[in-house]
Design a protein around this motif. Sequence first.
Motif, PDB file in Angstrom:
ATOM      1  N   ASP A 426      76.206 -19.480  58.700  1.00 55.47           N
ATOM      2  CA  ASP A 426      74.953 -20.166  59.010  1.00 55.47           C
ATOM      3  C   ASP A 426      73.857 -19.796  58.009  1.00 55.47           C
ATOM      4  O   ASP A 426      73.100 -20.662  57.550  1.00 55.47           O
ATOM      5  CB  ASP A 426      74.509 -19.804  60.432  1.00 55.47           C
ATOM      6  N   ASP A 427      73.774 -18.516  57.661  1.00 54.77           N
ATOM      7  CA  ASP A 427      72.752 -18.090  56.698  1.00 54.77           C
ATOM      8  C   ASP A 427      72.982 -18.723  55.328  1.00 54.77           C
ATOM      9  O   ASP A 427      72.038 -19.195  54.678  1.00 54.77           O
ATOM     10  CB  ASP A 427      72.755 -16.563  56.565  1.00 54.77           C
ATOM     11  N   LEU A 428      74.236 -18.703  54.873  1.00 51.76           N
ATOM     12  CA  LEU A 428      74.539 -19.296  53.566  1.00 51.76           C
ATOM     13  C   LEU A 428      74.242 -20.796  53.575  1.00 51.76           C
ATOM     14  O   LEU A 428      73.675 -21.334  52.614  1.00 51.76           O
ATOM     15  CB  LEU A 428      76.003 -19.058  53.203  1.00 51.76           C
ATOM     16  N   ALA A 429      74.644 -21.478  54.652  1.00 56.23           N
ATOM     17  CA  ALA A 429      74.401 -22.915  54.731  1.00 56.23           C
ATOM     18  C   ALA A 429      72.904 -23.215  54.695  1.00 56.23           C
ATOM     19  O   ALA A 429      72.455 -24.149  54.020  1.00 56.23           O
ATOM     20  CB  ALA A 429      75.024 -23.488  56.002  1.00 56.23           C
ATOM     21  N   ARG A 430      72.104 -22.429  55.412  1.00 63.11           N
ATOM     22  CA  ARG A 430      70.660 -22.657  55.438  1.00 63.11           C
ATOM     23  C   ARG A 430      70.022 -22.369  54.084  1.00 63.11           C
ATOM     24  O   ARG A 430      69.019 -22.998  53.709  1.00 63.11           O
ATOM     25  CB  ARG A 430      70.013 -21.817  56.541  1.00 63.11           C
ATOM     26  N   MET A 431      70.577 -21.412  53.344  1.00 63.54           N
ATOM     27  CA  MET A 431      70.070 -21.152  51.997  1.00 63.54           C
ATOM     28  C   MET A 431      70.227 -22.377  51.099  1.00 63.54           C
ATOM     29  O   MET A 431      69.397 -22.640  50.230  1.00 63.54           O
ATOM     30  CB  MET A 431      70.801 -19.964  51.366  1.00 63.54           C
ATOM     31  N   TYR A 432      71.280 -23.126  51.324  1.00 68.40           N
ATOM     32  CA  TYR A 432      71.525 -24.336  50.536  1.00 68.40           C
ATOM     33  C   TYR A 432      70.869 -25.577  51.160  1.00 68.40           C
ATOM     34  O   TYR A 432      71.095 -26.694  50.703  1.00 68.40           O
ATOM     35  CB  TYR A 432      73.030 -24.578  50.400  1.00 68.40           C
ATOM     36  N   GLY A 433      70.077 -25.372  52.201  1.00 66.32           N
ATOM     37  CA  GLY A 433      69.434 -26.502  52.848  1.00 66.32           C
ATOM     38  C   GLY A 433      70.319 -27.200  53.857  1.00 66.32           C
ATOM     39  O   GLY A 433      70.031 -28.328  54.257  1.00 66.32           O
ATOM     40  N   GLY A 434      71.412 -26.549  54.276  1.00 67.06           N
ATOM     41  CA  GLY A 434      72.313 -27.144  55.249  1.00 67.06           C
ATOM     42  C   GLY A 434      72.264 -26.419  56.576  1.00 67.06           C
ATOM     43  O   GLY A 434      71.298 -25.719  56.895  1.00 67.06           O
ATOM     44  N   GLN A 435      73.336 -26.540  57.359  1.00 68.67           N
ATOM     45  CA  GLN A 435      73.385 -25.868  58.656  1.00 68.67           C
ATOM     46  C   GLN A 435      74.812 -25.907  59.203  1.00 68.67           C
ATOM     47  O   GLN A 435      75.669 -26.630  58.695  1.00 68.67           O
ATOM     48  CB  GLN A 435      72.434 -26.524  59.653  1.00 68.67           C
ATOM     49  N   VAL A 436      75.017 -25.112  60.268  1.00 65.45           N
ATOM     50  CA  VAL A 436      76.279 -25.118  61.005  1.00 65.45           C
ATOM     51  C   VAL A 436      75.973 -25.593  62.422  1.00 65.45           C
ATOM     52  O   VAL A 436      75.039 -25.092  63.063  1.00 65.45           O
ATOM     53  CB  VAL A 436      76.924 -23.725  61.039  1.00 65.45           C
ATOM     54  N   VAL A 437      76.773 -26.548  62.919  1.00 66.28           N
ATOM     55  CA  VAL A 437      76.581 -27.087  64.270  1.00 66.28           C
ATOM     56  C   VAL A 437      77.870 -26.875  65.054  1.00 66.28           C
ATOM     57  O   VAL A 437      78.958 -27.263  64.598  1.00 66.28           O
ATOM     58  CB  VAL A 437      76.226 -28.593  64.220  1.00 66.28           C
ATOM     59  N   LEU A 438      77.764 -26.265  66.219  1.00 68.75           N
ATOM     60  CA  LEU A 438      78.914 -26.008  67.086  1.00 68.75           C
ATOM     61  C   LEU A 438      78.893 -27.007  68.240  1.00 68.75           C
ATOM     62  O   LEU A 438      77.898 -27.118  68.968  1.00 68.75           O
ATOM     63  CB  LEU A 438      78.875 -24.578  67.618  1.00 68.75           C
ATOM     64  N   THR A 439      79.996 -27.744  68.411  1.00 67.86           N
ATOM     65  CA  THR A 439      80.103 -28.738  69.480  1.00 67.86           C
ATOM     66  C   THR A 439      81.524 -28.694  70.053  1.00 67.86           C
ATOM     67  O   THR A 439      82.390 -27.940  69.582  1.00 67.86           O
ATOM     68  CB  THR A 439      79.805 -30.157  68.959  1.00 67.86           C
ATOM     69  N   ASP A 440      81.754 -29.528  71.061  1.00 66.32           N
ATOM     70  CA  ASP A 440      83.100 -29.635  71.630  1.00 66.32           C
ATOM     71  C   ASP A 440      84.008 -30.400  70.669  1.00 66.32           C
ATOM     72  O   ASP A 440      83.589 -31.370  70.038  1.00 66.32           O
ATOM     73  CB  ASP A 440      83.054 -30.373  72.973  1.00 66.32           C
ATOM     74  N   SER A 441      85.255 -29.964  70.602  1.00 64.53           N
ATOM     75  CA  SER A 441      86.217 -30.603  69.712  1.00 64.53           C
ATOM     76  C   SER A 441      87.059 -31.628  70.469  1.00 64.53           C
ATOM     77  O   SER A 441      87.395 -31.417  71.644  1.00 64.53           O
ATOM     78  CB  SER A 441      87.143 -29.554  69.095  1.00 64.53           C
ATOM     79  N   PRO A 442      87.427 -32.708  69.832  1.00 66.46           N
ATOM     80  CA  PRO A 442      88.356 -33.668  70.469  1.00 66.46           C
ATOM     81  C   PRO A 442      89.698 -33.043  70.807  1.00 66.46           C
ATOM     82  O   PRO A 442      90.428 -33.548  71.665  1.00 66.46           O
ATOM     83  CB  PRO A 442      88.508 -34.765  69.414  1.00 66.46           C
ATOM     84  N   LEU A 443      90.021 -31.910  70.146  1.00 70.33           N
ATOM     85  CA  LEU A 443      91.291 -31.234  70.422  1.00 70.33           C
ATOM     86  C   LEU A 443      91.206 -30.370  71.663  1.00 70.33           C
ATOM     87  O   LEU A 443      92.227 -29.807  72.102  1.00 70.33           O
ATOM     88  CB  LEU A 443      91.704 -30.368  69.223  1.00 70.33           C
ATOM     89  N   GLY A 444      90.012 -30.202  72.227  1.00 74.34           N
ATOM     90  CA  GLY A 444      89.846 -29.410  73.435  1.00 74.34           C
ATOM     91  C   GLY A 444      89.170 -28.078  73.200  1.00 74.34           C
ATOM     92  O   GLY A 444      88.729 -27.426  74.157  1.00 74.34           O
ATOM     93  N   GLY A 445      89.071 -27.637  71.968  1.00 70.31           N
ATOM     94  CA  GLY A 445      88.447 -26.355  71.666  1.00 70.31           C
ATOM     95  C   GLY A 445      87.039 -26.529  71.105  1.00 70.31           C
ATOM     96  O   GLY A 445      86.225 -27.279  71.640  1.00 70.31           O
TER      97      GLY A 445
END
Length: 456
Positions: A426-445
């Motif tokens: 998450d920190d690295l992604a934000r440094m590049y102007g991005g982000q990490v998003v956690l959601t439900d997966s279609p696979l169930g996880g």
Amino acid sequence: MTLVTLRGSLRFRLLLGTLFWIAATILVAGWGLGSMFRQHVESQFHAELKTHLDQLTAQLTLDDQGRPMLAMSLSDPRFNKPFAGLYWQIDRLVSPGLPTARAVMRSRSLWDQVLRVPADSPASGEIHHHRIAGPQGEMLGMVERVVRIDELPLRLIVAADEGLMIEPVARFNKMLWLALGVLGLGLALAALVQVFVGLAPLQKLRAALGRVHRGEAQQMEGAFPAEIMPLVEEFNTVLARNAEVVARARTQAGNLAHALKTPLSVLANAAGGKDDALARLVAAQIEMARRQVDYHLARAQAAATVGLPGVRTPLGPVVDGLVRTLRRIHAGRNLDLVVQPIAASLAFRGEAQDLQEMLGNLLDNACKWASHRVEIDAAIEQDRLVIRVDDDGKGIAAEQREAMLRRGIRADQQVPGSGLGLAIVDDLARMYGGQVVLTDSPLGGLRATLILPAVQ
């Protein structure tokens, strides 16, 4: 293009200034040439009237009864054509020195009309100019003089239709403004071509900068005019120095990490042979120090390269390398790692090792929690690189997902790990102007979506 952008455009300013001066020059030239030609025609018009008046004066004489007559007809045939626009008339002054007069002779062109001349008494030999109404209501330019023959005072008048002067001027002005309009259009097109051709190297410079920005080149390349080459050379020098600074920073960060890990390993070995409270405390603090070193080393290395021009990492090879490694690591679990087709054009605008760090942590997490299957998919969405990692594990409750992105927080203390993986990602992604998003997966996880800047 907005008005503010136009005002700030060098091309717009050059064109506006050039077109303004072209228009101003055309207008001044047209007015000046038109005025000069009009004055020339007026001068010729009055000179011709004076010539006819001189000729009339030269041919004037008296017959045997003392009446005015012309020794010879005037040479211009228009005097003999009714209402041809050129007229002469001879008036006898009723009282010498007084303006009262009556016509005694006139040209055939006047037919049965008489010129109504303003009351005037020019001195002998003096020429006066007037504007009078003609026989058909047109305006005439007129010259007159008073002569005396055997003490008989006579006023000689020659007049001509001003249309003979106005029409040539109008035709000339029409042709003049047409010619100046064509000239102005040609000059405007020449200015347009000159501005676009003259500023074309700036477009080339912009394209070279774009290639550096997209990571397609490490330096600005190409042939530029002599006026721009110093700028290109200085910019390339700055890029080279930035690359040196990044390399030096990474080396120093690595040296620092190595210098810290060595004494930490010595302390861990020293405390490893004991099972008292002090040894356990030392071991816990050593583990915490190692996690902090790993975390801040990753951040320092990424911060050195974030926004560095000319950095481009293709996504496909990185994903393939990580998947091969994870398949070997988790070979005993019979995991099915599926990589959806990734276009060859997909690329991350950043360093390869940063992408490996982020994606490797997400894939490793997915493999640890997955029951049987992990899927990786990537695409460009709204000019961003979007990478999705799905697993069919137990997933994470929605209220815990935000906490999972903080340092040291682990979903299950029984699963090996430091709890820093998602935080680093998450920190690295934000440094590049991005982000990490956690959601439900279609696979169930859990689905972890990594959003990063893309190279278009």
